[in-house]
Design an enzyme around this catalytic site. Sequence first.
Site, PDB file in Angstrom:
ATOM      1  N   ASN A  84      42.425  48.873  34.079  1.00 14.92           N
ATOM      2  CA  ASN A  84      41.373  49.348  34.982  1.00 14.92           C
ATOM      3  C   ASN A  84      42.071  50.169  36.056  1.00 14.92           C
ATOM      4  O   ASN A  84      42.674  49.619  36.965  1.00 14.92           O
ATOM      5  CB  ASN A  84      40.646  48.134  35.583  1.00 14.92           C
ATOM      6  CG  ASN A  84      39.689  48.541  36.690  1.00 14.92           C
ATOM      7  OD1 ASN A  84      39.343  49.718  36.827  1.00 14.92           O
ATOM      8  ND2 ASN A  84      39.253  47.565  37.482  1.00 14.92           N
ATOM      9  N   LYS A 136      40.836  51.934  38.338  1.00 11.70           N
ATOM     10  CA  LYS A 136      40.126  52.037  39.627  1.00 11.70           C
ATOM     11  C   LYS A 136      40.141  53.504  40.087  1.00 11.70           C
ATOM     12  O   LYS A 136      40.101  54.390  39.240  1.00 11.70           O
ATOM     13  CB  LYS A 136      40.750  51.083  40.659  1.00 11.70           C
ATOM     14  CG  LYS A 136      40.879  49.672  40.101  1.00 11.70           C
ATOM     15  CD  LYS A 136      41.172  48.632  41.124  1.00 11.70           C
ATOM     16  CE  LYS A 136      41.296  47.279  40.425  1.00 11.70           C
ATOM     17  NZ  LYS A 136      41.438  46.175  41.355  1.00 11.70           N
ATOM     18  N   HIS A 180      32.293  44.528  37.985  1.00  6.89           N
ATOM     19  CA  HIS A 180      33.575  44.259  38.642  1.00  6.89           C
ATOM     20  C   HIS A 180      33.314  43.820  40.088  1.00  6.89           C
ATOM     21  O   HIS A 180      32.398  44.316  40.736  1.00  6.89           O
ATOM     22  CB  HIS A 180      34.441  45.528  38.633  1.00  6.89           C
ATOM     23  CG  HIS A 180      35.842  45.262  39.065  1.00  6.89           C
ATOM     24  ND1 HIS A 180      36.184  45.129  40.395  1.00  6.89           N
ATOM     25  CD2 HIS A 180      36.970  45.059  38.354  1.00  6.89           C
ATOM     26  CE1 HIS A 180      37.483  44.871  40.472  1.00  6.89           C
ATOM     27  NE2 HIS A 180      37.980  44.815  39.249  1.00  6.89           N
ATOM     28  N   GLU A 204      34.653  44.493  42.789  1.00  2.06           N
ATOM     29  CA  GLU A 204      34.649  45.578  43.791  1.00  2.06           C
ATOM     30  C   GLU A 204      33.295  46.289  43.808  1.00  2.06           C
ATOM     31  O   GLU A 204      32.829  46.732  44.851  1.00  2.06           O
ATOM     32  CB  GLU A 204      35.794  46.559  43.518  1.00  2.06           C
ATOM     33  CG  GLU A 204      37.133  45.946  43.911  1.00  2.06           C
ATOM     34  CD  GLU A 204      38.318  46.445  43.107  1.00  2.06           C
ATOM     35  OE1 GLU A 204      38.211  47.490  42.447  1.00  2.06           O
ATOM     36  OE2 GLU A 204      39.373  45.766  43.141  1.00  2.06           O
ATOM     37  N   GLU A 226      37.647  37.106  36.448  1.00  2.00           N
ATOM     38  CA  GLU A 226      38.524  37.643  37.486  1.00  2.00           C
ATOM     39  C   GLU A 226      38.244  36.957  38.820  1.00  2.00           C
ATOM     40  O   GLU A 226      37.326  37.357  39.547  1.00  2.00           O
ATOM     41  CB  GLU A 226      38.291  39.146  37.653  1.00  2.00           C
ATOM     42  CG  GLU A 226      38.599  39.964  36.421  1.00  2.00           C
ATOM     43  CD  GLU A 226      38.937  41.396  36.792  1.00  2.00           C
ATOM     44  OE1 GLU A 226      40.009  41.856  36.387  1.00  2.00           O
ATOM     45  OE2 GLU A 226      38.152  42.039  37.508  1.00  2.00           O
ATOM     46  N   GLY A 263      44.287  42.213  42.982  1.00  2.00           N
ATOM     47  CA  GLY A 263      45.031  43.099  43.872  1.00  2.00           C
ATOM     48  C   GLY A 263      45.822  42.384  44.951  1.00  2.00           C
ATOM     49  O   GLY A 263      46.321  43.009  45.878  1.00  2.00           O
ATOM     50  N   SER A 288      45.846  40.318  39.281  1.00  2.87           N
ATOM     51  CA  SER A 288      47.300  40.355  39.460  1.00  2.87           C
ATOM     52  C   SER A 288      48.084  40.010  38.190  1.00  2.87           C
ATOM     53  O   SER A 288      49.158  39.400  38.267  1.00  2.87           O
ATOM     54  CB  SER A 288      47.731  39.460  40.621  1.00  2.87           C
ATOM     55  OG  SER A 288      47.156  39.927  41.837  1.00  2.87           O
TER      56      SER A 288
END
Length: 253
Positions: free
Chosen positions: A10, A12, A95, A97, A167, A173, A213
């Site tokens: 991904n 991003k 996701h 985010e 996730e 991250g 991560s």
Amino acid sequence: MKRRPLIAGNWKMYKTKDDALAFIYAVNQEVPDKELVESVICAPAIFLRDLVKREGENVRIGAQNMHYAAEGAYTGEISAGMLKSYGVDYVVIGHSERRQYFGETDETVNLKLIAAVNQDITPIVCVGEPLEIREAGTTNTVVRKQIEKAYLNVTAQDALKTVVAYEPIWAIGTGVTATPEQANETIIEIRRVLEKLYGHDVADQVRILYGGSVNTKNVEALLATSDIDGALVGGASLDPNSFLTLVRAALNK
Ligand code: PGA
């Protein structure tokens, strides 16, 4: 039932066009046979066309988001049909985010899942809990609800065409990975929910990835667990050599 491992990068909002093309040229010839492990790159929408044109035999390209409507007055949005018409095979849905910054909800995740499957695009459906929930010990309850809502009105036949990504938000991250035991335990719970909804055979076939991560050092231990079928990888997917290491690690699954 043996589930084929899947490593999805991904990207991003990273990379320029030149970076994206250099990456695809670097990995095309190197990734293992897609029958052994599926290698997917989920790129910013503007790169998708160029990447699909240049994807090698064993690499597949995914989007990072889509709209659930077939078409309409939704300025700035892209439909599943549009993605399909460019040869995009996967799409990340829900996701954290997008949930956090762009108003994605369990309801829109559900609509997007259905729209993607209807276009024969494999949705990678993301779920996961924030740190407070992990610390309160209610992760399973929260993740269970996310899955139940994502799969509302989804038939068993369509559920088989989906991939789930667990996730935990606190691991994305941050450099703090869930331990293989923590990740596997929650993924087993997700499989239980799918089993309740669709029965054992379907639950046994749906791939469930871990994300948060993942890197070249921890990937093997994560994949050595019973129920983690692959990884959704942000930071460590940006470098071609790192991505290749992750994909190769999945060969031992
Ligand atoms: P990370 O991101 O690997 O950089 O933690 C994972 C993701 O957001 O999918």
